[in-house]
Write a protein that holds these residues in place. Structure first.
Motif, PDB file in Angstrom:
ATOM      1  N   VAL A 143       6.416  41.917 -18.845  1.00 32.59           N
ATOM      2  CA  VAL A 143       6.414  41.573 -17.427  1.00 32.59           C
ATOM      3  C   VAL A 143       6.266  40.070 -17.259  1.00 32.59           C
ATOM      4  CG1 VAL A 143       5.148  41.807 -15.245  1.00 32.59           C
ATOM      5  CG2 VAL A 143       5.472  43.813 -16.725  1.00 32.59           C
ATOM      6  N   ASN A 144       7.144  39.509 -16.433  1.00 31.96           N
ATOM      7  CA  ASN A 144       7.017  38.133 -15.966  1.00 31.96           C
ATOM      8  C   ASN A 144       7.026  38.185 -14.447  1.00 31.96           C
ATOM      9  OD1 ASN A 144       7.338  36.184 -18.428  1.00 31.96           O
ATOM     10  ND2 ASN A 144       8.826  37.836 -18.739  1.00 31.96           N
ATOM     11  N   HIS A 145       6.029  37.609 -13.841  1.00 27.64           N
ATOM     12  CA  HIS A 145       5.877  37.711 -12.387  1.00 27.64           C
ATOM     13  C   HIS A 145       5.377  36.374 -11.863  1.00 27.64           C
ATOM     14  CE1 HIS A 145       4.678  39.636  -8.512  1.00 27.64           C
ATOM     15  NE2 HIS A 145       3.693  38.746  -8.547  1.00 27.64           N
ATOM     16  N   HIS A 146       6.054  35.857 -10.849  1.00 28.08           N
ATOM     17  CA  HIS A 146       5.625  34.619 -10.201  1.00 28.08           C
ATOM     18  C   HIS A 146       5.625  34.874  -8.689  1.00 28.08           C
ATOM     19  CE1 HIS A 146       5.854  32.213 -13.908  1.00 28.08           C
ATOM     20  NE2 HIS A 146       6.872  33.015 -14.197  1.00 28.08           N
ATOM     21  N   GLY A 147       4.467  35.262  -8.190  1.00 24.63           N
ATOM     22  CA  GLY A 147       4.349  35.609  -6.775  1.00 24.63           C
ATOM     23  C   GLY A 147       3.461  34.642  -6.040  1.00 24.63           C
ATOM     24  N   THR A 151       0.416  35.013 -11.115  1.00 23.56           N
ATOM     25  CA  THR A 151       1.420  34.671 -12.123  1.00 23.56           C
ATOM     26  C   THR A 151       1.130  35.485 -13.375  1.00 23.56           C
ATOM     27  OG1 THR A 151       1.685  32.429 -11.280  1.00 23.56           O
ATOM     28  CG2 THR A 151       2.346  32.822 -13.570  1.00 23.56           C
ATOM     29  N   VAL A 152       2.164  36.092 -13.926  1.00 27.24           N
ATOM     30  CA  VAL A 152       2.056  36.838 -15.183  1.00 27.24           C
ATOM     31  C   VAL A 152       3.208  36.393 -16.064  1.00 27.24           C
ATOM     32  CG1 VAL A 152       2.030  39.119 -16.258  1.00 27.24           C
ATOM     33  CG2 VAL A 152       1.048  38.828 -13.974  1.00 27.24           C
ATOM     34  N   GLU A 153       2.905  36.015 -17.296  1.00 30.66           N
ATOM     35  CA  GLU A 153       3.947  35.546 -18.212  1.00 30.66           C
ATOM     36  C   GLU A 153       3.872  36.290 -19.541  1.00 30.66           C
ATOM     37  OE1 GLU A 153       3.728  31.314 -18.645  1.00 30.66           O
ATOM     38  OE2 GLU A 153       4.472  30.927 -16.610  1.00 30.66           O
TER      39      GLU A 153
END
Length: 321
Positions: A143-147, A151-153
């Motif tokens: 999961v990569n998430h930039h909200g 942030t999750v990388e």
């Protein structure tokens, strides 16, 4: 037909007591467990606050009942990526018998790292984004998430259950209930209010489970039971948003003079009247709840479980047939 469970209080009991209460709950005929997730108790008189995920690990070995956090705040004190790992592991350890109850939290637990305590509309935004992050991680994919809030990388959970962990959302007002209806796998609330159940079901909740809980104080001396509740749990009768915004147990203690023993007596089931206990839990079933959880306040746990095993649960189960 409603299911009746026991509500384990991490604010009032340490890990060993909670595990023993879970065993007694299973033996008494309760069908599932709730467990609170706090960093602090509400006041010093309650006196405990173990790390819930360690306790759930012990519970997974001690009992075969389904377990749910009631509720975890996955937004401030703990990043949703970390909560997702804890929840996924709990689901694996319980062989799929774990549900993650979530809510917008209280400053009492969540401001401890020095983070600002946001207003409700921001906390609801954060919760919705956190749920999205956790559901993505439950797939076992990277999961990569930039909200706007998280942030999750390159995050991937390698230990995941066969089915994604169900996420139930707690609500005490129309905004949170609307969020639960829109994105939750179920709804959690603490009052047997049929309009909130209807809002959840009509807003998108459909046939998803609705769970509620209440606290009682069983004892042969009703006056003593009232005093026990007054000493330990006056905070549950504080009005408005105080429960969400006060930052420490001492602030709740400062407000205890506002709550009288008479108020406790009128608003909490105390004593050993079987009909009162049955009526308090039946009110949730009559309002359309699928699962009802009860917590015994104070030290007289074994007598409570004997009372419910022999007198209260048989009536509740007979009434729900």
């Amino acid at each position: 037909m409603a299911e009746y469970g026991y509500f384990l209080s991490c604010e009032e009991f340490g890990p060993a007591d909670l595990v023993e209460q879970a065993r007694m709950a299973e033996q008494a005929g309760f069908q599932s467990l709730w467990i609170s997730d706090h960093y602090h108790p509400w006041n010093d008189a309650q006196g405990q606050s173990p790390f819930v995920w360690s306790v759930i690990g012990a519970l997974s070995e001690a009992v075969s009942l389904p377990i749910e956090t009631a509720v975890t705040c996955p937004t401030v004190r703990m990043h949703p990526a970390v909560v997702a790992q804890a929840a996924a592991t709990s689901a694996v350890m319980t062989q799929g018998r774990f549900r993650l109850g979530v809510g917008t939290g209280e400053a009492l637990n969540e401001h401890i790292l020095g983070d600002a305590w946001p207003p409700l509309h921001i906390r609801l935004e954060m919760l919705e984004e956190a749920i999205q992050v956790m559901r993505n991680l439950f797939t076992g994919d990277e999961v990569n998430h930039h909200g706007p809030h998280y942030t999750v990388e390159n995050a991937r959970l390698y230990t995941v259950p066969d089915e994604p962990v169900p996420i139930d959302i707690s609500g005490f007002g129309p905004q949170a209930t609307s969020l639960a209806a829109r994105v939750g796998d179920g709804f959690v609330t603490m009052m047997p209010e049929e309009p909130m159940v209807e809002q959840f079901r009509k807003g998108g909740g459909g046939g998803k489970p609705v769970s509620g809980g209440t606290k009682v104080c069983y004892g042969q001396d009703r006056s003593e039971a009232v005093r026990t509740v007054h000493r330990l749990w006056s905070n549950q009768l504080l009005p408005g948003e105080m429960g969400q915004v006060l930052p420490s147990p001492r602030h709740f203690e400062q407000l205890e003079p506002l709550i009288t023993e008479e108020m406790i007596s009128e608003n909490t089931v105390c004593g050993d009247d079987v009909d009162e206990h049955v009526a308090a839990l039946s009110a949730f079933a009559e309002a359309g709840f699928d699962r009802v959880y009860v917590n015994q306040i104070g030290p007289d746990q074994r007598a409570f479980f004997d009372f419910y095993r022999t007198k209260v649960l048989p009536q509740l189960q007979q009434g729900s047939r």
